[in-house]
Write a protein that holds these residues in place. Structure first.
Motif, PDB file in Angstrom:
ATOM      1  N   GLN A   1       0.835  -1.204   0.000  1.00  0.00           N
ATOM      2  CA  GLN A   1       0.000   0.000   0.000  1.00  0.00           C
ATOM      3  C   GLN A   1       0.872   1.258   0.000  1.00  0.00           C
ATOM      4  OE1 GLN A   1      -3.368  -0.173  -0.347  1.00  0.00           O
ATOM      5  NE2 GLN A   1      -3.125   2.005  -0.733  1.00  0.00           N
ATOM      6  N   GLN A   2       1.967   1.208   0.731  1.00  0.00           N
ATOM      7  CA  GLN A   2       2.882   2.358   0.776  1.00  0.00           C
ATOM      8  C   GLN A   2       3.452   2.663  -0.608  1.00  0.00           C
ATOM      9  OE1 GLN A   2       2.519   4.110   3.696  1.00  0.00           O
ATOM     10  NE2 GLN A   2       4.683   4.029   4.259  1.00  0.00           N
TER      11      GLN A   2
ATOM     12  N   ASP B   1       0.609   4.188  -2.749  1.00  0.00           N
ATOM     13  CA  ASP B   1       0.312   5.555  -2.321  1.00  0.00           C
ATOM     14  C   ASP B   1       1.452   6.517  -2.669  1.00  0.00           C
ATOM     15  OD1 ASP B   1      -2.092   4.728  -1.348  1.00  0.00           O
ATOM     16  OD2 ASP B   1      -1.502   4.721   0.768  1.00  0.00           O
TER      17      ASP B   1
ATOM     18  N   ARG C   1       1.286   7.347  -6.286  1.00  0.00           N
ATOM     19  CA  ARG C   1       0.170   8.228  -6.591  1.00  0.00           C
ATOM     20  C   ARG C   1       0.529   9.651  -6.138  1.00  0.00           C
ATOM     21  NH1 ARG C   1      -5.067   9.293  -4.876  1.00  0.00           N
ATOM     22  NH2 ARG C   1      -4.920   8.027  -3.001  1.00  0.00           N
ATOM     23  N   ALA C   2       1.165   9.756  -4.981  1.00  0.00           N
ATOM     24  CA  ALA C   2       1.595  11.076  -4.500  1.00  0.00           C
ATOM     25  C   ALA C   2       2.540  11.722  -5.508  1.00  0.00           C
ATOM     26  CB  ALA C   2       2.278  10.939  -3.141  1.00  0.00           C
TER      27      ALA C   2
ATOM     28  N   LEU D   1      -0.754  13.327   0.553  1.00  0.00           N
ATOM     29  CA  LEU D   1      -0.608  11.875   0.508  1.00  0.00           C
ATOM     30  C   LEU D   1       0.864  11.493   0.767  1.00  0.00           C
ATOM     31  CD1 LEU D   1      -1.987   9.168   0.037  1.00  0.00           C
ATOM     32  CD2 LEU D   1      -1.620   9.442  -2.428  1.00  0.00           C
TER      33      LEU D   1
ATOM     34  N   GLU E   1       1.523  11.478   4.360  1.00  0.00           N
ATOM     35  CA  GLU E   1       0.929  10.286   4.980  1.00  0.00           C
ATOM     36  C   GLU E   1       1.864   9.079   4.857  1.00  0.00           C
ATOM     37  OE1 GLU E   1      -3.027   8.629   3.875  1.00  0.00           O
ATOM     38  OE2 GLU E   1      -3.640  10.740   4.054  1.00  0.00           O
ATOM     39  N   VAL E   2       2.386   8.891   3.643  1.00  0.00           N
ATOM     40  CA  VAL E   2       3.285   7.756   3.398  1.00  0.00           C
ATOM     41  C   VAL E   2       4.518   7.867   4.297  1.00  0.00           C
ATOM     42  CG1 VAL E   2       4.789   6.650   1.693  1.00  0.00           C
ATOM     43  CG2 VAL E   2       2.499   7.409   1.016  1.00  0.00           C
TER      44      VAL E   2
END
Lengths: 240, 240
Positions: free
Chosen positions: B34-35, B38, B41-42, B50, B53-54
């Motif tokens: 997931q990291q 994400d 995508r960031a 985002l 967040e990561v």
């Protein structure tokens, strides 16, 4: 330099096995250290022959990793170590992974040296790369020395050095970017230097990891992913 | 999907412990996957929030590594596993090191995304980075799936994917260099992309390592540092 005292085992064969595996890690470490020194010399002196030697030698590092791992799993199966013996084996398993990856990074530096030797000579901060490399090699030597003596205080001091290496790395990187922006014809050449510099910085990270395993062995505390301040506390806690 | 059958142990508690540690590795793997998704995508959507967040979530990955390592050393001390049980624990110890470093690489991608979000928008091959990332994420998923099922054939197929990822990486790198040479004002921006691309390529290497540990567990053979051809032989040898 003293040898760490293991618990007295009923089996002196077990003692000999632990000492043997420790010696092999140190031999592997010595080889990796030499690879780093040679790879950087190949880079700063743009020596394609030496670069080729380093690339060929990486296999020796890999072979050592596989054989030490094999010895560790045999010790775990046959001797079923506990307490500090188990921590020693655990520290060895982790340490050789980092040593092997240091070897890979040294090989990358050598590949960049080989690549550079095929390009036209041009401007690049090679003298500064030499400084960084000497600093990194010293850190690797200190980490191995802390491992050899299983000395948590030295390991802590060595881990601290990573901060200085990161600082040197940042400065070198800024210099490389400036070179590229001032003369875009140097981009390809400077990128090779950038990869080498990055590899050296990574070697510093791996050396710090080894220091953390030494502290884990000596103190029985996992000090990964914590600040240097917190690490210092853990090392000094029981000494007071 | 079937669960690998461990040897029947007199202690059902031991079985439960092994299953628990296996599940924890899979949970850690899911988080790392997931990291990666994400972080990319960031980067491709230049999303600073985002990215933050990561970066914050990397600590969760680190915590999992430390706790699984701790569980493994407790299993080694208390259960003194041998044969395939020992190989499982060994494979876990090695796998979580790679997962943790994949997490670090995902964090680097996120840092580059945060850095990019502070710069003026400009040209960069972000769409292609998205492709590479999807490919790498798929490889990570496949490696974890091979680990979940302890399936050597799937692990072999997954390890092969690293070749394609390296090819994509090389193409992207050439594209980045071209961008920089054509417009030196993009150097800083493109360098951020280069670091992210490099991090994704490293994640592929780590996924391949996990595949190698799966083969080690299933076949009892160490297939690191050998060619894919030789690896294939080892996997298929006893199946005939």
């Amino acid at each position: 330099m003293h040898t760490p005292t293991y618990k007295s085992h009923i089996s002196s064969v077990f003692n000999a096995e632990l000492e043997d595996v420790r010696q092999r890690v140190l031999a592997m470490g010595g080889l990796v250290e030499q690879q780093i020194v040679d790879a950087t010399r190949a880079l700063t002196e743009v020596d394609a022959e030496l670069a080729a030697e380093v690339i060929a030698n990486d296999e020796k590092v890999n072979t050592l990793e596989v054989s030490i791992d094999d010895e560790c799993s045999r010790i775990l199966a046959r001797r079923q170590p506990t307490a500090s013996d188990l921590r020693l084996v655990y520290a060895v398993i982790k340490t050789i992974t980092d040593l092997e990856r240091m070897g890979d990074e040294a090989e990358k530096v050598a590949r960049m040296a080989a690549d550079l030797s095929e390009q036209e000579r041009g401007i690049a901060p090679l003298v500064e790369v030499g400084h960084l490399s000497r600093h990194v090699s010293q850190m690797v030597r200190d980490a191995l020395d802390a491992f050899a003596r299983m000395d948590a205080e030295s390991a802590l001091a060595c881990a601290h050095e990573d901060v200085n290496i990161d600082r040197e790395y940042e400065a070198l990187m800024r210099q490389c970017i400036t070179f590229m922006m001032e003369d875009p014809r140097t981009i390809r050449r400077v990128l090779d230097v950038i990869w080498a510099v990055r590899a050296l910085e990574r070697i510093g990270d791996h050396a710090r990891n080894i220091c953390e395993y030494v502290i884990y062995f000596v103190k029985g505390k996992d000090v990964r992913h914590i600040s240097l301040e917190a690490m210092k506390k853990e090392v000094q806690e029981d000494d007071e």
